[in-house]
Scaffold this motif. Sequence first.
Motif, PDB file in Angstrom:
ATOM      1  N   LEU A 110       0.823  -1.210   0.000  1.00 22.51           N
ATOM      2  CA  LEU A 110       0.000   0.000   0.000  1.00 22.51           C
ATOM      3  C   LEU A 110       0.857   1.261   0.000  1.00 22.51           C
ATOM      4  O   LEU A 110       0.546   2.243  -0.699  1.00 22.51           O
ATOM      5  N   LYS A 111       1.946   1.260   0.758  1.00 21.97           N
ATOM      6  CA  LYS A 111       2.835   2.419   0.778  1.00 21.97           C
ATOM      7  C   LYS A 111       3.434   2.671  -0.593  1.00 21.97           C
ATOM      8  O   LYS A 111       3.550   3.815  -1.041  1.00 21.97           O
ATOM      9  N   THR A 112       3.839   1.586  -1.265  1.00 23.31           N
ATOM     10  CA  THR A 112       4.395   1.729  -2.611  1.00 23.31           C
ATOM     11  C   THR A 112       3.366   2.330  -3.558  1.00 23.31           C
ATOM     12  O   THR A 112       3.673   3.238  -4.354  1.00 23.31           O
ATOM     13  N   ARG A 113       2.147   1.819  -3.452  1.00 21.66           N
ATOM     14  CA  ARG A 113       1.085   2.334  -4.326  1.00 21.66           C
ATOM     15  C   ARG A 113       0.762   3.783  -4.016  1.00 21.66           C
ATOM     16  O   ARG A 113       0.550   4.600  -4.930  1.00 21.66           O
ATOM     17  N   LEU A 114       0.727   4.136  -2.742  1.00 20.89           N
ATOM     18  CA  LEU A 114       0.434   5.518  -2.367  1.00 20.89           C
ATOM     19  C   LEU A 114       1.527   6.472  -2.839  1.00 20.89           C
ATOM     20  O   LEU A 114       1.247   7.582  -3.297  1.00 20.89           O
ATOM     21  N   LYS A 115       2.786   6.031  -2.733  1.00 23.30           N
ATOM     22  CA  LYS A 115       3.886   6.873  -3.217  1.00 23.30           C
ATOM     23  C   LYS A 115       3.745   7.139  -4.707  1.00 23.30           C
ATOM     24  O   LYS A 115       3.998   8.247  -5.182  1.00 23.30           O
ATOM     25  N   GLU A 116       3.348   6.098  -5.447  1.00 21.07           N
ATOM     26  CA  GLU A 116       3.145   6.272  -6.883  1.00 21.07           C
ATOM     27  C   GLU A 116       2.028   7.272  -7.155  1.00 21.07           C
ATOM     28  O   GLU A 116       2.139   8.131  -8.040  1.00 21.07           O
ATOM     29  N   GLU A 117       0.946   7.167  -6.377  1.00 19.24           N
ATOM     30  CA  GLU A 117      -0.178   8.090  -6.559  1.00 19.24           C
ATOM     31  C   GLU A 117       0.202   9.510  -6.160  1.00 19.24           C
ATOM     32  O   GLU A 117      -0.210  10.481  -6.815  1.00 19.24           O
ATOM     33  N   PHE A 118       0.966   9.655  -5.094  1.00 19.23           N
ATOM     34  CA  PHE A 118       1.370  10.990  -4.655  1.00 19.23           C
ATOM     35  C   PHE A 118       2.278  11.659  -5.676  1.00 19.23           C
ATOM     36  O   PHE A 118       2.194  12.868  -5.905  1.00 19.23           O
ATOM     37  N   ASP A 119       3.159  10.871  -6.284  1.00 18.13           N
ATOM     38  CA  ASP A 119       4.094  11.437  -7.268  1.00 18.13           C
ATOM     39  C   ASP A 119       3.409  11.716  -8.598  1.00 18.13           C
ATOM     40  O   ASP A 119       3.667  12.749  -9.234  1.00 18.13           O
ATOM     41  N   ASN A 120       2.563  10.795  -9.018  1.00 19.03           N
ATOM     42  CA  ASN A 120       1.859  10.932 -10.295  1.00 19.03           C
ATOM     43  C   ASN A 120       0.411  10.453 -10.123  1.00 19.03           C
ATOM     44  O   ASN A 120       0.105   9.287 -10.407  1.00 19.03           O
ATOM     45  N   PRO A 121      -0.463  11.315  -9.638  1.00 19.53           N
ATOM     46  CA  PRO A 121      -1.845  10.910  -9.370  1.00 19.53           C
ATOM     47  C   PRO A 121      -2.538  10.345 -10.614  1.00 19.53           C
ATOM     48  O   PRO A 121      -2.484  10.942 -11.688  1.00 19.53           O
ATOM     49  N   SER A 122      -3.152   9.190 -10.458  1.00 14.20           N
ATOM     50  CA  SER A 122      -3.884   8.570 -11.558  1.00 14.20           C
ATOM     51  C   SER A 122      -5.221   9.282 -11.740  1.00 14.20           C
ATOM     52  O   SER A 122      -5.674  10.049 -10.881  1.00 14.20           O
ATOM     53  N   ASP A 123      -5.875   9.011 -12.871  1.00 14.92           N
ATOM     54  CA  ASP A 123      -7.185   9.620 -13.117  1.00 14.92           C
ATOM     55  C   ASP A 123      -8.173   9.234 -12.028  1.00 14.92           C
ATOM     56  O   ASP A 123      -8.979  10.058 -11.582  1.00 14.92           O
ATOM     57  N   GLU A 124      -8.105   7.971 -11.590  1.00 11.73           N
ATOM     58  CA  GLU A 124      -9.027   7.496 -10.561  1.00 11.73           C
ATOM     59  C   GLU A 124      -8.794   8.211  -9.237  1.00 11.73           C
ATOM     60  O   GLU A 124      -9.733   8.555  -8.507  1.00 11.73           O
ATOM     61  N   PHE A 125      -7.516   8.417  -8.899  1.00 10.60           N
ATOM     62  CA  PHE A 125      -7.161   9.086  -7.650  1.00 10.60           C
ATOM     63  C   PHE A 125      -7.666  10.534  -7.671  1.00 10.60           C
ATOM     64  O   PHE A 125      -8.236  11.025  -6.694  1.00 10.60           O
ATOM     65  N   VAL A 126      -7.419  11.223  -8.779  1.00  7.72           N
ATOM     66  CA  VAL A 126      -7.868  12.615  -8.913  1.00  7.72           C
ATOM     67  C   VAL A 126      -9.390  12.685  -8.844  1.00  7.72           C
ATOM     68  O   VAL A 126      -9.963  13.543  -8.145  1.00  7.72           O
ATOM     69  N   ALA A 127     -10.056  11.781  -9.539  1.00 11.24           N
ATOM     70  CA  ALA A 127     -11.515  11.801  -9.560  1.00 11.24           C
ATOM     71  C   ALA A 127     -12.117  11.492  -8.190  1.00 11.24           C
ATOM     72  O   ALA A 127     -13.149  12.060  -7.815  1.00 11.24           O
ATOM     73  N   PHE A 128     -11.474  10.592  -7.443  1.00  9.52           N
ATOM     74  CA  PHE A 128     -11.999  10.212  -6.128  1.00  9.52           C
ATOM     75  C   PHE A 128     -12.141  11.431  -5.221  1.00  9.52           C
ATOM     76  O   PHE A 128     -13.160  11.611  -4.545  1.00  9.52           O
ATOM     77  N   PHE A 129     -11.114  12.289  -5.216  1.00 13.45           N
ATOM     78  CA  PHE A 129     -11.177  13.475  -4.358  1.00 13.45           C
ATOM     79  C   PHE A 129     -11.914  14.632  -5.042  1.00 13.45           C
ATOM     80  O   PHE A 129     -12.639  15.387  -4.390  1.00 13.45           O
ATOM     81  N   GLY A 130     -11.699  14.746  -6.345  1.00 12.47           N
ATOM     82  CA  GLY A 130     -12.318  15.859  -7.048  1.00 12.47           C
ATOM     83  C   GLY A 130     -13.826  15.835  -6.994  1.00 12.47           C
ATOM     84  O   GLY A 130     -14.475  16.874  -6.800  1.00 12.47           O
ATOM     85  N   ARG A 131     -14.409  14.648  -7.143  1.00 10.31           N
ATOM     86  CA  ARG A 131     -15.871  14.537  -7.130  1.00 10.31           C
ATOM     87  C   ARG A 131     -16.468  14.891  -5.772  1.00 10.31           C
ATOM     88  O   ARG A 131     -17.655  15.221  -5.682  1.00 10.31           O
ATOM     89  N   GLN A 132     -15.652  14.814  -4.724  1.00  7.15           N
ATOM     90  CA  GLN A 132     -16.167  15.121  -3.384  1.00  7.15           C
ATOM     91  C   GLN A 132     -16.264  16.618  -3.121  1.00  7.15           C
ATOM     92  O   GLN A 132     -16.965  17.042  -2.197  1.00  7.15           O
TER      93      GLN A 132
END
Length: 333
Positions: A156-178
């Motif tokens: 999970l830490k590895t995946r989160l680091k990847e998202e923090f460095d280069n947010p995926s469309d899903e990651f951006v949408a998850f927070f953006g829609r809120q």
Amino acid sequence: MLLTEEAMKTAIILKMLSALEYDVFDPSEVIPEFTADVGIKKGEKVDYAIRVGGRISILIECKAPNAPLDLKHASQLYRYFSVTDAKFAVLTNGYDWEFYTDLDEPNRMDRRPFLTFNLTDIDTTSASELSRFRKSVYDVGAILSTARRLKYISALKTRLKEEFDNPSDEFVAFFGRQIYDGMFTANVRQEFAPLVKRSVSEVIRDRVNARLKSALLQNTTEAPEEDIDLEEKSEIETTEDEWDGFRIAVAIAARVIDPSRVVIRDQRSYCGVLVDNNNRRPLLRMYFNSPTTRYLGLFDGEVEEKVAVKAPVDLYRYADRICATAEKYKSAT
């Protein structure tokens, strides 16, 4: 830099095993070039097998220094794991370490490690888990009890680091829609992507600053080690070698005390490593300011003793003495 695999084994692997309390001079305990009796391809072997309590317990496969760790090139670990009593397998290039067990299927080595770290950048959690492999406290059940949690936290830490460095469309949408009231279209997502990345960075920065502020407030209750004004303090820069030495010191001290008690405090003439952030409990000092002559200050005796070193990894040569110093502060409050 270490140039050969054999040099790496001598300078790092054997010293690591020694720090974990295994007798590297006893071939019945630390077995080099281990070959199983059955079920293995002819001539195939692993670099080291560690025997604990009369049984093969840990297998270690070494790769060239700084070479990427790829299980495709360590197939013998899989085979040996299934035909020996070993419960743990280690893949390392001297700097990067990966620990495996059989959480997914009994007697079959997992594809994903439950513990990973870089020796020059080891955190307190990894150092604490590594200390569980010490011969004096080695307990398969205790290690396995945390292995599953560590395995998935690491992923999970590895995946989160990847998202923090280069947010995926899903990651951006998850927070953006809120927080976005309209339709979250592709154009809106494109607008939000850099905002999400910046927000993550600022949240991390704010949390780090809060921790630093708390630590500074705590330091005001301690007696100052040196009378340094703010202007001089701002000129002190902790080098990469000093950070590497600190991380190695944490890993060594974890054999004796909780690694979270070990802190770094840089000074103008040396970089100190303290226990409990207390300058009356020095663990060691690194005199690394000179590019040609370096010393390590040790405190296992009545007074500080300086010994010559060449690189941070040389701290492992004095692991026993560093542990002896940590032992003095073990029950201190």
